[in-house]
Write an enzyme that holds these catalytic residues in place. Structure first.
Site, short mmCIF file in Angstrom:
data_model
loop_
_atom_site.label_atom_id
_atom_site.label_comp_id
_atom_site.label_asym_id
_atom_site.label_seq_id
_atom_site.Cartn_x
_atom_site.Cartn_y
_atom_site.Cartn_z
CE LYS A 1 1.32 1.75 7.96
NZ LYS A 1 1.61 0.85 6.81
CG ASP B 1 -2.47 3.47 6.29
OD1 ASP B 1 -3.31 2.58 6.07
OD2 ASP B 1 -1.29 3.43 5.88
#
Length: 278
Positions: free
Chosen positions: A11, A132
């Site tokens: 990401k 995350d």
């Protein structure tokens, strides 16, 4: 024997605002996160016991590894008496701000739910593993708020990017500590303006609150950001806590051409073209 193969996407943060710090030490965030077409690969095989092998990186294979902890957490919570053998093919650089470990952990939770079905809600398990990790359960771009646990899925156009990691490992803990020392917390991202710029492929008004303090301690990251700017890519920025930097390209071809030039400039760096996925 059943073999389950899964892709664990990287990401980037298309903007990361750290708006403050709570009494418990957690930071409040406002960040637009997007999964990418590059990442790690994992294989899962049912077995008598839990075991992990890592290919491509020198990482621990016990409870010090987030993949192992994710698997242990799921097996225990689901009441699974047997185990699983996991092979992690590590492609992403370590401690690089692209969420590799978190993605591997989330992918492990989802894979084990396929191998050992249960009605468990994976989000509490993911949250217990790291800030995350829940994002990678969403499977698309998302706005992260709170301490990262409040996730709102977002629709974005496909975005082409160039990513460069100079080989510097930066721990998230250090990056946030350095920010705390400055006290320079930031306002929420101008989300509407960011989305408009992404749609129009214009300069994007995002920022990364962690970037100034990290670059001050690691000037090689600043050199990468300048190189991305020099190649006329759009809105270079450090992702997450670093050290991976990225910039936007107008097409896959433009991204790939820039990568060829950047690999010559930074031959020891990890450099790749990618695009967002949903």
């Amino acid at each position: 024997m059943t073999v389950l193969k899964r892709f664990a996407p990287a990401k980037v943060n298309l903007g990361l605002s750290v708006t403050g710090i709570l009494e418990n030490g957690y930071h409040t965030l406002h960040s637009l996160m997007v999964p990418l077409s590059v990442g790690d690969h994992l294989e899962f095989r049912p077995a008598d016991q839990l075991s992990l092998v890592v290919e491509g990186a020198d990482l621990p294979t016990d409870e010090r590894n987030l993949v192992y902890r994710a698997a242990r957490a799921y097996l225990d919570a689901a009441g699974v008496k047997s185990g699983v053998h996991i092979t992690l093919y590590k492609k992403l650089p370590l401690a690089s701000g692209v969420g590799g470990g978190s993605s591997d952990a989330a992918t492990t939770l989802m894979a084990l739910k396929t191998l050992f079905p249960s009605d468990l809600d994976l989000h509490p398990l993911a949250k217990s593993l790291g800030a995350d990790v829940p994002f990678f359960l969403v499977g698309q771009a998302a706005l992260a708020e709170g301490i990262g646990e409040k996730l709102s899925p977002m629709k974005l156009p496909q975005i082409h990017l160039v990513l460069v990691n100079p080989g510097t490992e930066v721990s998230a803990r250090d990056a946030y500590l350095w920010l705390d020392q400055t006290g320079q917390f930031t306002p929420e991202l101008p989300l509407r303006d960011i989305l408009a710029a992404l749609h129009n492929r214009q300069e994007v008004p995002y920022f990364n609150a962690l970037e100034p303090a990290v670059v001050a301690r690691h000037p090689e990251i600043g050199e990468v950001l300048q190189a991305l700017q020099n190649h006329h890519l759009i809105s270079p920025m450090m992702s997450g806590s670093g050290s991976t930097c990225f910039a936007l390209a107008k097409s896959q071809q433009e991204a790939e051409e820039a990568v060829l030039k950047l690999r010559k400039q930074f031959p020891a760096s990890w450099c790749t073209a990618a695009h967002t996925v949903s």
